[in-house]
Design an enzyme around this catalytic site. Structure first.
Site: not given
Length: 226
Positions: A179-180
């Site tokens: 994820y970012c």
């Protein structure tokens, strides 16, 4: 001061309209998204958003006047951050509204993912269940300063730029979920594409730390989970 019900209503909506005006520029929405990850200097914001320092300063001034961001001076430098958690949660809700109501948003997303080999995001509810059960390894590919401010509890911190050199830190036999910063950030997509080429079973996680928290997920700070 309003003295009648009508004048009160008019004044109240005028105040709300201030927020609408502050959010009316695409670049200001991007700046808010960046600031919801971690506090940043004007110089850093300008670099990340690909605008001049003067342009970034002007956008931040408008957001600050609307109470959406705050500024803290440290020596010669000024650091900005979102005013509070409610602002970050509102921004994600605003993004979801656009995704639900604007056909153009749906087309943009569908076309972009098609060009990125249809790397659909893993379902968030399922992700939370599997993460809590220890069935997957959660990978945070944001810059380290964003990880330190707040990250999904148990997530491994490997910024995208360091992934190739630190791939040995990832468990080969467990599924990786990267994820970012949220649905419009491509770092997780880049990470998943590269990991798959290296033989890892990897997926991207669409939601951000803000959204994870709003769904009851645990958030940690510092480097304890790195």
């Amino acid at each position: 001061m309003p003295t009648t019900q009508k004048s009160f209503k008019v004044s109240a909506y005028e105040q709300l309209a201030r927020l609408g005006k502050a959010l009316s520029a695409p670049k200001r929405l991007e700046l808010m998204d960046l600031l919801s990850q971690s506090p940043r200097s004007v110089e850093t914001i300008a670099t990340l958003a690909d605008v001049s320092i003067a342009n970034a300063s002007q956008h931040l001034k408008i957001l600050r006047a609307a109470g959406l961001v705050e500024a803290h001076k440290e020596g010669l430098h000024v650091t900005y951050q979102v005013a509070n958690r409610t602002v970050a949660e509102f921004l994600r809700a605003f993004q979801k509204l656009g995704e639900a109501q604007l056909a153009e948003m749906k087309i943009l997303t569908r076309q972009y993912l098609a060009n990125r080999q249809a790397l659909e995001a893993i379902d968030q509810t399922e992700l939370m269940r599997r993460a809590r059960a220890g069935e997957i390894a959660v990978l945070d590919v944001r810059p380290i300063e964003e990880y330190q401010v707040g990250h999904i509890s148990g997530a491994i911190s490997i910024p995208l730029a360091q992934l190739k050199n630190r791939i040995k830190n990832l468990p080969k036999r467990r599924e990786i979920v990267a994820y970012c910063r949220g649905p419009y950030c491509v770092m997780a997509l880049d990470a998943v594409e590269w990991l798959r080429k290296k033989g890892y079973k990897a997926h991207r996680m669409e939601c951000s730390v803000v959204e994870w928290r709003s769904h009851g997920g645990r958030i940690a700070t510092g480097m304890d989970d790195a």
